[in-house]
Every structure is written in structure tokens, then in C-alpha cells.
Design an enzyme around this catalytic site. Structure first.
Site, PDB file in Angstrom:
ATOM      1  N   THR A   1      17.315   6.829  66.421  1.00 20.89           N
ATOM      2  CA  THR A   1      17.972   8.045  66.556  1.00 20.89           C
ATOM      3  C   THR A   1      17.119   8.902  67.713  1.00 20.89           C
ATOM      4  O   THR A   1      17.394   8.782  69.121  1.00 20.89           O
ATOM      5  CB  THR A   1      18.253   8.615  65.385  1.00 20.89           C
ATOM      6  OG1 THR A   1      16.956   8.926  64.952  1.00 20.89           O
ATOM      7  CG2 THR A   1      19.233   8.022  64.350  1.00 20.89           C
TER       8      THR A   1
ATOM      9  N   LYS B   1      12.083   2.789  62.134  1.00 23.19           N
ATOM     10  CA  LYS B   1      12.640   3.922  62.973  1.00 23.19           C
ATOM     11  C   LYS B   1      12.267   5.091  62.340  1.00 23.19           C
ATOM     12  O   LYS B   1      12.235   5.192  61.017  1.00 23.19           O
ATOM     13  CB  LYS B   1      14.290   3.756  63.139  1.00 23.19           C
ATOM     14  CG  LYS B   1      15.398   3.927  61.900  1.00 23.19           C
ATOM     15  CD  LYS B   1      15.469   5.594  61.522  1.00 23.19           C
ATOM     16  CE  LYS B   1      15.624   6.413  62.858  1.00 23.19           C
ATOM     17  NZ  LYS B   1      15.749   7.799  62.452  1.00 23.19           N
TER      18      LYS B   1
ATOM     19  N   THR C   1      13.998  10.352  56.783  1.00 23.25           N
ATOM     20  CA  THR C   1      14.665   9.681  57.880  1.00 23.25           C
ATOM     21  C   THR C   1      13.802   8.482  58.508  1.00 23.25           C
ATOM     22  O   THR C   1      13.689   8.391  59.608  1.00 23.25           O
ATOM     23  CB  THR C   1      15.014  10.687  59.089  1.00 23.25           C
ATOM     24  OG1 THR C   1      15.639  11.754  58.472  1.00 23.25           O
ATOM     25  CG2 THR C   1      15.847  10.095  60.085  1.00 23.25           C
TER      26      THR C   1
ATOM     27  N   GLU D   1       8.475  13.808  67.077  1.00 25.76           N
ATOM     28  CA  GLU D   1       9.516  14.458  67.961  1.00 25.76           C
ATOM     29  C   GLU D   1       8.418  15.315  68.839  1.00 25.76           C
ATOM     30  O   GLU D   1       8.057  16.388  68.278  1.00 25.76           O
ATOM     31  CB  GLU D   1      10.561  15.267  67.054  1.00 25.76           C
ATOM     32  CG  GLU D   1      11.509  14.266  66.814  1.00 25.76           C
ATOM     33  CD  GLU D   1      12.515  14.991  65.661  1.00 25.76           C
ATOM     34  OE1 GLU D   1      12.204  15.858  65.298  1.00 25.76           O
ATOM     35  OE2 GLU D   1      13.335  14.388  65.366  1.00 25.76           O
TER      36      GLU D   1
ATOM     37  N   ASN E   1      14.685  19.893  67.956  1.00 30.40           N
ATOM     38  CA  ASN E   1      15.143  20.391  66.524  1.00 30.40           C
ATOM     39  C   ASN E   1      15.835  21.555  66.464  1.00 30.40           C
ATOM     40  O   ASN E   1      16.789  21.729  65.493  1.00 30.40           O
ATOM     41  CB  ASN E   1      14.016  20.531  65.782  1.00 30.40           C
ATOM     42  CG  ASN E   1      13.564  19.016  65.213  1.00 30.40           C
ATOM     43  OD1 ASN E   1      14.334  18.178  64.621  1.00 30.40           O
ATOM     44  ND2 ASN E   1      12.272  18.708  65.394  1.00 30.40           N
TER      45      ASN E   1
ATOM     46  N   THR F   1      23.865  19.828  68.697  1.00 27.20           N
ATOM     47  CA  THR F   1      24.740  20.401  69.667  1.00 27.20           C
ATOM     48  C   THR F   1      24.893  19.058  70.711  1.00 27.20           C
ATOM     49  O   THR F   1      23.975  18.423  70.810  1.00 27.20           O
ATOM     50  CB  THR F   1      24.145  21.544  70.272  1.00 27.20           C
ATOM     51  OG1 THR F   1      23.155  21.299  70.748  1.00 27.20           O
ATOM     52  CG2 THR F   1      24.308  22.726  68.992  1.00 27.20           C
TER      53      THR F   1
END
Lengths: 377, 377
Positions: free
Chosen positions: B138, B159, B170, B248, B372, B377
Site C-alpha cells: 500500500t 507488507k 496493517t 512512512e 498521513n 484524499t
């Protein structure tokens, strides 16, 4: 605000990074300290030395005097001795607090020098109150003050902008009232109110070594415990909100309100976990109605919860239900509008019981990273 | 890497945001799922339907199929039925996993369409392994794979890049081995290894609704439990490190190693709290040797600790002791040099006992906020 209470003198001054604030006030003192196992030297000093009767408080900003060993406690004592000699009282009647960088011995000579100057200018007026509030600031962008008046007067000043939560991190609050209460009662009430206000305020979830809330009651006026608790909660809630609003880099105040929890304890816990979620905080920074992150946070909060949750966003720009008993009913455009306000309420109904709880949070954006990656440099 | 195990066929494909990966492999399956109380539909489905004997796994990315009610479980079942019909086996022999956005019904027709294509191209070669690893990504920047060979072979694909911790958020991992083990043993070993590896990996401290680790053993080769546990830990640790490295926006891998804890449980707990501290993470982003934040985190970690802590930073650029039994011995210039490496070890000695523990963390910077705050969006 402190000057609203009769008999209180205060003042403060900042020179470069070091600030000193002094409150002079005769009364009974109650204190709530950080739950961090590594407590700063001023807390250790207070725990060993502070009596119930108090004459004054001396605070410095710029150096937390934490992780400074026995030398740190010795220097905290020097601060107390300084004010005690000025007030001509026992050292046990002076409380000490510090905030700032950890692991560095206190610049004690500079603090005494500034303290001399501050002591010479103490006053019972707005200017003095404000100079105290400003002197104790570190990364704060604005001074924090609150006031309540009923049968008695209660005035509070606080500092804190980061490292807030779960237990009053780098948060100092000084509350003075002319109430006449049994010290045992005021201690009990203070502990309860702190749990519902400061301890439910989350900026980054880190708990500092220095957090302290002091309450001094001067004993001038009678009030029922119940009324006093109400007034104290109003002052502490207002201060907690100001702290969160000033969360490092924060643009938004988030009020998380949980109903339908199994009990109040679970309501407060669920609200706090949502307010603490980094993914929730960054979503609000992006004004993104990402209810999935709220759902995930509720799921790992440890409270009784299932998919039958309801979530509503509310602000002065409108109100929008996003989840209704587990059904997603999101109107994304409207939700984004509601979230664009500076204060957003997140209303969560767990449909499990009659428990309620709340927490105060803020969004987290680039500024938080900038402030905290550059702090000691 | 999955192709290193005989008899395994795999493949994957991504179309826009939706990806589908398939593993076909006959064996015994063990699974560890998220501790989040709101579990995604594929987990509910597996818990109700999956037998010990397995023939295949089907995974989709782009939609978590979480918070989707009964319709979500029905769609998870459609995914399983699709693969079962292809393999001509019972639905109970197919496991399902999903990752992506929460609260949206699965694009099931698109998934089946992609799945048809993937199934037609399954292979036992490097290309197929890589296409599986990429299809399940993702926000991941790179595919994550690990391999160990001893008496048996163990291959893993994972992942995950955000929402990692405290309990495999996740995070999806698929591990295949030709080992011959009692299902009860492999379940027990998997649980222990997951606790020491994936569950000690922290990106942002949020726990997702979808985390799953699957282990399939094909029963070809004998191995002692002890040796298998060692091999499995090596694979899971490598995958956990890759996930954290891909945290991230992360630039740095932090290996927090605690010794001298009262016991191992406290060692792991202390390490994880340090790895989770937002203030610690932002300090490392700024390459700032702010040991005070590590000390504060240890203080609120809940483990037995006092000021007599030792802290050392180590990387390929050098080693520097910053705190020695509570004494600050920081050489700031050297410390900054050590911290400028991409992998930094933080060695903490609590001087309380013989307990050890570790955690895998990463720094947190502007990119984390960007990713994040813009996610849905």
C-alpha cells in the site's frame, strides 16, 4: 489572573532561555506530581521537604533540573532557601518547580540573580500575573491563565505545549484560591480534577519528569466541597484546553467526547486513546474525515467496543454524522467543512452502557516535527 | 523468495489502487491475528472458516475490508470461494487477507477480475515471488522479503509501512516452509516469534484491524523445534526490520537494545516504549543526541528503573557512551556523527537485573505527516 486573589503577590522575568517566576501567598498547599519514575530534582525536594503550610513558590524555566542526581536536589534546595530567606520563613514553606531541558545542572547563580530582581518587583496586579505566566514558558506560544468566581475565587496559571500526557507531562500549573477547605479535602478534590482535566489532555503522549500541579488555598472564604470541585474543574479544564491548543505546531483543538461506554473509566480511556493516536492526529491536520482511524483506535483502546459505533463531527461550521451504529453515512464534503474549524468536537457513542468520558487533543503537523527535531540545538 | 520453497506457486498484480496476490501451497497453516477488538472481515472469515489444512491464500490491497459489517464478511467469503473453485478444494482450505482503507465495501468484482488474471500466471520463480510481494503493497516504498536455510527452508514476504505496533498493525506477513512440524508446535512457535519480532516493531504505535501473520508448513523435511524457532525468528526479524525501515517517511532504523532489566518482559517493554516515544523519534530525525527524552520514556515505561541508567549510541560511524550509570558523559559532536548513520543502535543498561529485550523503531519526520494527512484524499 493570580492577582484576583487577595494577598497574592507574584512576578516573573526571563533572560535569554532562563526564566524565574515567584508566587508569594500564605496558605495550605496541595500538589500532584508526575507519575514518571524518574522524577526531577524539584519534585524530589518538595516530596522530602514541603510542609502543608506554605508561604511561596519559586519556578524556573529553561532547565528541568531532571536527571541531575544529588547535585540537582541540592540546587533545588538553594532555590527554596533563597525565597525562604527573602520571606523570612522555614525552607519547608517554599515549593520549587522547574521546566526545560533534561540532564543539565541548573544555572543556579543566574536563577538567583534573576530571582532577586523578580522578588523586588512582586505585585498584585495584572502586569505581575502576566510576567509570572510568561517567565515560566518554554516552547509555549502564549501564556495560559484561567479564572472562576462563585462563593470563592479560583485563579490558575499554567505552562506546557508538548510532552503532554498521559500524566501531566512538562506541565506546570499554579492554582490559588481564597477558599477555606480541609487540606485533606482539597488534596482529594485536586487529584480527582487533575485526572479529569490535565491527565486527559494529549499533545504527544510523552510523560515528563517534572509535571506538577500546585493548589494553594488561603482560607478566607467558606465553600462546599462540591461547589469548589466544580469551580476547580472549570479552571483546570480551561488551562488544559489552552495547553492542548498550544500543542507544539497544533492548529486545531480536538474535544473527544465519548458516551455509551460500559462505565466512566472506559469512557475516559477510549477518549484518551483516540486523542493519542498519531494517525487520528495527522488525519485532523489534513482535515481528512478518516473515521477508520478513529474506529481502529477504539478497537485497540482496550475498552469494550464492537462495530456498532456512532461518530459525529461538530464545530461552529456545522454538525455531521459520519458513522451511525456501524453504518458509514459520511457526507465527505460537509465533513471536510466541519473539520476546517479551529475547534472540532468528535462525538463517539459506543452503545455499550451509560459511561461517559472526554479528552482534549490536537492535530499534529509539520511544525511539531520541526520544533521537536531541533529542540536542544 | 516464496519460490525457494518447493511446491509453492505464487503471483500478483496491481491495477490502480487495487492489488491481488495469490499463494498456492498445500500444507498446515498457523495464523496470528491483530489484537484490535474491531477485526477486519477477512480475519472474522478465517476465524470462522479456515481449517488447519490449507491449499491457498488470496490477498488484496487497496481496501482493508474492515468496519464493513456482514456484507464485508460475505465479500471476504467470495474471495475465498473464487480461489477454492480454481483449486477445486473446500472453501475452508483458503485463507483471506486484506489491507488498505477502512470502512468501504470491497471492490469484489474488480478483485475477482484481477484474481483470474493472477491465477493464470502463477509461477515458482523469482518474478512470481516479486509480483506477489508488490501486489500487496500500500504505502510501502519497497517489497519486503526474507529467507533462511538450515535443515529446512523458510521464506517470508511482508507488507507494512505505517500503523505498525503495538500488535502487528496493517502488517501482513506470509511465511512458507518445507518443515515438518506438529501444527500445535508451529502455532506455539509462531506466536512466540511474532511477539519478539513483529510485535516489537514500532512505526507510529497504532494497531490496525487487519494484521495477520500466516505460516504454512508443507511437511517435507524434519527439523527440531528449537532450530525451526531460530530460523523463523531470523526471517521474521528481517521482515520486521524492513517494515520499520520503510516506516512512512522514515530515514533511520533504530535498534533499541535493553539489558540489565529486572526480567526479559521488562526489557522488551522498556525497549518498545522508547521506540514508541514521539519525542525520541523526532529527536532521531533531527540527529539530536537528546538522551533526556530516552530517560523520560524509560521513566514512564512502567518498568523498574532509576537514574542509574547507562546509554550508548552505536552505528557504523562509531560508538559513543552518552550516559554512564546516571552520569551524563555526552560528547555531542561525536554523538551527532554516530547518529547521522542510517542504522543506529541505542544500547540501554538499566542495571537492575539480567533481563534483556529489544525493539525496532524509526525516526519520524515531515514525510510521515505528509503521507498521513493526505492518505484518503
Amino acid at each position: 489572573m493570580l492577582h484576583m486573589i487577595d494577598g497574592v503577590l507574584c512576578g516573573g522575568e526571563k533572560r535569554g532561555k532562563i526564566g524565574v517566576g515567584i508566587i508569594v501567598c500564605e496558605g495550605k498547599i496541595s500538589a500532584v506530581y508526575t507519575k514518571n519514575k524518574i522524577k526531577a530534582a524539584p519534585i524530589k525536594f518538595n516530596l522530602q521537604n514541603l510542609s502543608e503550610d506554605v508561604r511561596g513558590i519559586i519556578v524556573n524555566s529553561g532547565n528541568a533540573n531532571a536527571f541531575t542526581g544529588e547535585e540537582g536536589v541540592r540546587r533545588a534546595k538553594i532555590m527554596a532557601e533563597f525565597l525562604a530567606s527573602k520571606l523570612n520563613c522555614e525552607v519547608s514553606k517554599v515549593a520549587v518547580a522547574s521546566t526545560g531541558v533534561i540532564g543539565k545542572q541548573l544555572e543556579i547563580e543566574e536563577i538567583i540573580k534573576i530571582g532577586e530582581n523578580v522578588f523586588g518587583k512582586l505585585g498584585n496586579d495584572e502586569k505581575s500575573s502576566l510576567s509570572f505566566a510568561k517567565a515560566i514558558m518554554t516552547t509555549d506560544r502564549f501564556p495560559k491563565m484561567a479564572y472562576w468566581e462563585g462563593e470563592v475565587k479560583i485563579a490558575g496559571v499554567a505552562k506546557g505545549a508538548g510532552m503532554i500526557s498521559p500524566n501531566m507531562a512538562t506541565m506546570l500549573a499554579f492554582i490559588v484560591s481564597d477558599a477555606d477547605l480541609q487540606p485533606r479535602s482539597s488534596k482529594r478534590i485536586l487529584r480527582r480534577v487533575v485526572d479529569r482535566t490535565f491527565n486527559q489532555a494529549v499533545v504527544d503522549g510523552d510523560t515528563s519528569t517534572n509535571d506538577t500541579v500546585f493548589l494553594i488555598t488561603t482560607g478566607e472564604r467558606k465553600i462546599s466541597e462540591r461547589s469548589f470541585e466544580k469551580g476547580l474543574e472549570s479552571v483546570c479544564e480551561e488551562l488544559a484546553k489552552q495547553i492542548v491548543k498550544d500543542g507544539e505546531g497544533a492548529k486545531k483543538l480536538l474535544l473527544i467526547k465519548v458516551t455509551g461506554a460500559r462505565n466512566n473509566k472506559e469512557g475516559f480511556k477510549a477518549a484518551k486513546v483516540v486523542a493519542s493516536s498519531l494517525l487520528v492526529k495527522t488525519a485532523f491536520f489534513g482535515e481528512d474525515p478518516n473515521f477508520g482511524r478513529i474506529v481502529a483506535a477504539l478497537g485497540y483502546s482496550g475498552v469494550d467496543v464492537d462495530e456498532k459505533i456512532s461518530i459525529t463531527f461538530r464545530s461552529k461550521l456545522g454538525e455531521v454524522k459520519v458513522v451511525e451504529s456501524g453504518e458509514v453515512v459520511l457526507d465527505e464534503l460537509l465533513a471536510r467543512k466541519v473539520l476546517s474549524a479551529e475547534e472540532v468536537e468528535v462525538l463517539i457513542d459506543l452503545h455499550k452502557g451509560n459511561g461517559k468520558g472526554h479528552a482534549f487533543g490536537c492535530d499534529l503537523g509539520y511544525e511539531y516535527v520541526r520544533i521537536n527535531s531541533e529542540y536542544t540545538t
